[in-house]
Design an enzyme around this catalytic site. Sequence first.
Site, PDB file in Angstrom:
ATOM      1  CE1 TYR A   1      -3.888   2.158   0.826  1.00  0.00           C
ATOM      2  CE2 TYR A   1      -2.685   2.972   2.651  1.00  0.00           C
ATOM      3  CZ  TYR A   1      -3.779   3.142   1.586  1.00  0.00           C
ATOM      4  OH  TYR A   1      -4.593   4.090   1.764  1.00  0.00           O
TER       5      TYR A   1
ATOM      6  CE  LYS B   1      -3.703   4.829  -1.548  1.00  0.00           C
ATOM      7  NZ  LYS B   1      -4.819   5.166  -2.396  1.00  0.00           N
TER       8      LYS B   1
END
Length: 308
Positions: free
Chosen positions: A165, A169
């Site tokens: 993640y 991002k």
Amino acid sequence: MHSATPLAGRVAIVTGAGQGLGAAEASALAAAGTHVVVNDLAGPALDAVVEQIRATGGSVVACPGDVADWPTGEALIKTAVETFGGLDVLVNNAGVLRDRMIFSMSEQEWDTVVRVHLRGHFVTSRFATAWWRDRSKETGGPVYARIINTASEAFLLGSAGQPNYAAAKGGIVSLTLATARGCLKHGVRVNAICPRARTAMTGELMGPAPDGLDPLSPDRVTPLVVHLAGPAGALITGEIFVVHGDVVALMGPPTVRAVFHAAAGHWTDLELDAALSTVFTSDPPRPGFVCEETIPLAESTFGESPSP
């Protein structure tokens, strides 16, 4: 609906709009008079968002599909243009979590998160910017075009249990900056938000909502999204915002922490040790390329007790 609002008559796409932040963003844009194309995987959740927006007088159509699939990106632009006559705003929000420490993460857990977040942002942005570029060439000048991407403080903090993640991002931030630079002359304005919002995806991390108004409600994020989508967004591009509760924090670019020059024009191990040891003095070492300054911006962040 507010026909006199700055966004009245504009056309927006919102991905990941079946629940949580995406649903709130779609509803807020519709309430501002925007025609909205909502995207998520087909199912009752997406249908419910469409029904809710229509029940309040909003203009909305669903275009379901996997946001990381090439045909879905094409279909989203086609739906916006054929249904509402154009495209002005793209809100990239779709995402999933597969939290695991790096040494325990499976290939599928990595690929799924990076695919939905980073590839999903790319696919939609690729087709939207191509459409805007063509319009810019046709008119001989810049067009009205906004992209609001969804990054996360995970990329700032190096979230230990979210390497997939955090990496995705961080990639979205770089994609935001590159797109902003590459499409500036065509009128495209591209920014990213790092929101904190209590949703089904983040519920375990942030804990239960308090009684009364929730400071981490997705509704607290939507005013910035609507603002960036509006005319005021013409002056803002290539920026990263942290947003939650009553906080909007504009992040600065990375800075050079220290500079060293080799005395003879090339480095030896002894020279490197002498130079770098002036900075790296702590034992045990701690990760240095992180930004924790955003954490205490609000009284309560991830469910901890408010500071006295």
